[in-house]
Design a protein around this motif. Sequence first.
Motif, PDB file in Angstrom:
ATOM      1  N   ILE A   1      42.329 -93.851-115.756  1.00 21.42           N
ATOM      2  CA  ILE A   1      42.765 -92.803-116.667  1.00 21.42           C
ATOM      3  C   ILE A   1      41.668 -91.749-116.746  1.00 21.42           C
ATOM      4  O   ILE A   1      40.499 -92.071-116.953  1.00 21.42           O
ATOM      5  CB  ILE A   1      43.046 -93.373-118.081  1.00 21.42           C
ATOM      6  CG1 ILE A   1      44.101 -94.478-118.022  1.00 21.42           C
ATOM      7  CG2 ILE A   1      43.451 -92.285-119.046  1.00 21.42           C
ATOM      8  CD1 ILE A   1      45.467 -94.024-117.573  1.00 21.42           C
ATOM      9  N   ASP A   2      42.071 -90.480-116.622  1.00 17.50           N
ATOM     10  CA  ASP A   2      41.126 -89.365-116.669  1.00 17.50           C
ATOM     11  C   ASP A   2      41.092 -88.771-118.070  1.00 17.50           C
ATOM     12  O   ASP A   2      42.076 -88.211-118.533  1.00 17.50           O
ATOM     13  CB  ASP A   2      41.547 -88.293-115.664  1.00 17.50           C
ATOM     14  CG  ASP A   2      40.552 -87.163-115.553  1.00 17.50           C
ATOM     15  OD1 ASP A   2      39.459 -87.271-116.128  1.00 17.50           O
ATOM     16  OD2 ASP A   2      40.867 -86.174-114.867  1.00 17.50           O
ATOM     17  N   GLN A   3      39.962 -88.918-118.740  1.00 17.22           N
ATOM     18  CA  GLN A   3      39.763 -88.320-120.061  1.00 17.22           C
ATOM     19  C   GLN A   3      38.698 -87.238-120.012  1.00 17.22           C
ATOM     20  O   GLN A   3      38.117 -86.893-121.038  1.00 17.22           O
ATOM     21  CB  GLN A   3      39.348 -89.400-121.062  1.00 17.22           C
ATOM     22  CG  GLN A   3      40.476 -90.268-121.506  1.00 17.22           C
ATOM     23  CD  GLN A   3      41.462 -89.466-122.336  1.00 17.22           C
ATOM     24  OE1 GLN A   3      41.144 -88.969-123.389  1.00 17.22           O
ATOM     25  NE2 GLN A   3      42.658 -89.338-121.824  1.00 17.22           N
ATOM     26  N   SER A   4      38.433 -86.694-118.830  1.00 16.56           N
ATOM     27  CA  SER A   4      37.367 -85.709-118.700  1.00 16.56           C
ATOM     28  C   SER A   4      37.797 -84.329-119.168  1.00 16.56           C
ATOM     29  O   SER A   4      36.964 -83.494-119.472  1.00 16.56           O
ATOM     30  CB  SER A   4      36.876 -85.638-117.252  1.00 16.56           C
ATOM     31  OG  SER A   4      37.919 -85.231-116.398  1.00 16.56           O
ATOM     32  N   GLU A   5      39.088 -84.084-119.231  1.00 12.66           N
ATOM     33  CA  GLU A   5      39.579 -82.783-119.678  1.00 12.66           C
ATOM     34  C   GLU A   5      40.451 -82.963-120.911  1.00 12.66           C
ATOM     35  O   GLU A   5      41.140 -83.956-121.072  1.00 12.66           O
ATOM     36  CB  GLU A   5      40.402 -82.126-118.576  1.00 12.66           C
ATOM     37  CG  GLU A   5      39.603 -81.834-117.327  1.00 12.66           C
ATOM     38  CD  GLU A   5      40.462 -81.245-116.234  1.00 12.66           C
ATOM     39  OE1 GLU A   5      41.624 -80.927-116.493  1.00 12.66           O
ATOM     40  OE2 GLU A   5      39.955 -81.116-115.125  1.00 12.66           O
ATOM     41  N   GLY A   6      40.430 -81.978-121.769  1.00 11.51           N
ATOM     42  CA  GLY A   6      41.300 -82.009-122.936  1.00 11.51           C
ATOM     43  C   GLY A   6      40.714 -82.781-124.100  1.00 11.51           C
ATOM     44  O   GLY A   6      39.581 -83.234-124.079  1.00 11.51           O
ATOM     45  N   ALA A   7      41.540 -82.939-125.118  1.00 14.42           N
ATOM     46  CA  ALA A   7      41.112 -83.623-126.340  1.00 14.42           C
ATOM     47  C   ALA A   7      41.091 -85.129-126.134  1.00 14.42           C
ATOM     48  O   ALA A   7      41.837 -85.674-125.331  1.00 14.42           O
ATOM     49  CB  ALA A   7      42.054 -83.266-127.486  1.00 14.42           C
TER      50      ALA A   7
ATOM     51  N   VAL B   1      47.979-104.806-118.134  1.00 15.11           N
ATOM     52  CA  VAL B   1      47.491-103.636-117.423  1.00 15.11           C
ATOM     53  C   VAL B   1      46.067-103.388-117.880  1.00 15.11           C
ATOM     54  O   VAL B   1      45.792-103.329-119.073  1.00 15.11           O
ATOM     55  CB  VAL B   1      48.353-102.388-117.716  1.00 15.11           C
ATOM     56  CG1 VAL B   1      47.818-101.190-116.949  1.00 15.11           C
ATOM     57  CG2 VAL B   1      49.803-102.634-117.381  1.00 15.11           C
ATOM     58  N   ILE B   2      45.168-103.268-116.913  1.00 14.25           N
ATOM     59  CA  ILE B   2      43.787-102.931-117.218  1.00 14.25           C
ATOM     60  C   ILE B   2      43.625-101.442-116.920  1.00 14.25           C
ATOM     61  O   ILE B   2      43.921-100.993-115.816  1.00 14.25           O
ATOM     62  CB  ILE B   2      42.799-103.746-116.376  1.00 14.25           C
ATOM     63  CG1 ILE B   2      42.916-105.215-116.725  1.00 14.25           C
ATOM     64  CG2 ILE B   2      41.384-103.255-116.576  1.00 14.25           C
ATOM     65  CD1 ILE B   2      42.031-106.110-115.921  1.00 14.25           C
ATOM     66  N   GLY B   3      43.175-100.712-117.912  1.00 12.97           N
ATOM     67  CA  GLY B   3      42.936 -99.283-117.744  1.00 12.97           C
ATOM     68  C   GLY B   3      41.456 -98.992-117.724  1.00 12.97           C
ATOM     69  O   GLY B   3      40.742 -99.308-118.674  1.00 12.97           O
ATOM     70  N   PHE B   4      40.987 -98.416-116.638  1.00 11.90           N
ATOM     71  CA  PHE B   4      39.603 -97.982-116.534  1.00 11.90           C
ATOM     72  C   PHE B   4      39.593 -96.498-116.899  1.00 11.90           C
ATOM     73  O   PHE B   4      40.251 -95.693-116.251  1.00 11.90           O
ATOM     74  CB  PHE B   4      39.065 -98.192-115.117  1.00 11.90           C
ATOM     75  CG  PHE B   4      39.009 -99.639-114.713  1.00 11.90           C
ATOM     76  CD1 PHE B   4      37.969-100.442-115.146  1.00 11.90           C
ATOM     77  CD2 PHE B   4      39.993-100.203-113.927  1.00 11.90           C
ATOM     78  CE1 PHE B   4      37.903-101.779-114.780  1.00 11.90           C
ATOM     79  CE2 PHE B   4      39.939-101.532-113.552  1.00 11.90           C
ATOM     80  CZ  PHE B   4      38.895-102.322-113.987  1.00 11.90           C
ATOM     81  N   VAL B   5      38.867 -96.140-117.960  1.00 14.16           N
ATOM     82  CA  VAL B   5      38.900 -94.789-118.510  1.00 14.16           C
ATOM     83  C   VAL B   5      37.566 -94.101-118.260  1.00 14.16           C
ATOM     84  O   VAL B   5      36.517 -94.608-118.653  1.00 14.16           O
ATOM     85  CB  VAL B   5      39.200 -94.819-120.020  1.00 14.16           C
ATOM     86  CG1 VAL B   5      39.265 -93.419-120.588  1.00 14.16           C
ATOM     87  CG2 VAL B   5      40.499 -95.568-120.283  1.00 14.16           C
ATOM     88  N   GLY B   6      37.639 -92.922-117.620  1.00 21.89           N
ATOM     89  CA  GLY B   6      36.448 -92.120-117.375  1.00 21.89           C
ATOM     90  C   GLY B   6      36.462 -90.879-118.244  1.00 21.89           C
ATOM     91  O   GLY B   6      37.477 -90.200-118.354  1.00 21.89           O
ATOM     92  N   HIS B   7      35.322 -90.577-118.879  1.00 24.33           N
ATOM     93  CA  HIS B   7      35.248 -89.441-119.795  1.00 24.33           C
ATOM     94  C   HIS B   7      34.570 -88.219-119.190  1.00 24.33           C
ATOM     95  O   HIS B   7      34.392 -87.226-119.873  1.00 24.33           O
ATOM     96  CB  HIS B   7      34.521 -89.858-121.080  1.00 24.33           C
ATOM     97  CG  HIS B   7      35.293 -90.877-121.860  1.00 24.33           C
ATOM     98  ND1 HIS B   7      36.404 -90.565-122.592  1.00 24.33           N
ATOM     99  CD2 HIS B   7      35.135 -92.210-121.989  1.00 24.33           C
ATOM    100  CE1 HIS B   7      36.883 -91.652-123.161  1.00 24.33           C
ATOM    101  NE2 HIS B   7      36.131 -92.674-122.795  1.00 24.33           N
ATOM    102  N   SER B   8      34.181 -88.282-117.942  1.00 22.96           N
ATOM    103  CA  SER B   8      33.643 -87.139-117.211  1.00 22.96           C
ATOM    104  C   SER B   8      34.183 -87.255-115.782  1.00 22.96           C
ATOM    105  O   SER B   8      34.691 -88.309-115.389  1.00 22.96           O
ATOM    106  CB  SER B   8      32.115 -87.160-117.223  1.00 22.96           C
ATOM    107  OG  SER B   8      31.626 -88.212-116.426  1.00 22.96           O
ATOM    108  N   PRO B   9      34.106 -86.191-114.984  1.00 24.55           N
ATOM    109  CA  PRO B   9      34.601 -86.301-113.605  1.00 24.55           C
ATOM    110  C   PRO B   9      33.925 -87.418-112.810  1.00 24.55           C
ATOM    111  O   PRO B   9      34.585 -88.111-112.030  1.00 24.55           O
ATOM    112  CB  PRO B   9      34.285 -84.920-113.013  1.00 24.55           C
ATOM    113  CG  PRO B   9      34.316 -84.003-114.184  1.00 24.55           C
ATOM    114  CD  PRO B   9      33.741 -84.810-115.315  1.00 24.55           C
TER     115      PRO B   9
END
Length: 101
Positions: A75-81, A36-44
Motif C-alpha cells: 500500500i502506497d501512503q507516500s502521497e495524500g492524507a 491479507v498482509i498489507g505492507f505500507v510505505g509512507h515515502s516512495p
Amino acid sequence: MKRLILPAVIALGLVFAGTASAAVETYTVDLNGYAVIGFVGHSPEDFARAQQQAQGWERERHLMLKPQTIKAVAIDQSEGAALSEAQLKQAIVAAALAKRP
C-alpha cells in the motif's frame, strides 16, 4: 589496527541494515479464514521496500513455502492524507481483491 577496524565496520553495517526496513508498517486483516498482509510505505522509498516485501511473500506463497490462505499486498501512503487504521485496512482488502490469485 586492521583487526579492530574490520569488526567495527561490519557491526556498524549490520546496525544500519536492520533499520532499513523499519519504516514499512505491516497490517494483517482477517477475512473469515483468509488473511491479507498489507505492507505500507509512507515515502516512495518505503513503498518500494513494501512492494519488494509483498512480492517476496507472494513468490514464496506460490512456491508453497508460505501459507496459501495468506495474501500479501503493498500500500502506497507516500502521497495524500494519512488514512486511519480502519481506512487503511479497507485499502488493504480492496488491493487484495483487485489482485489476481
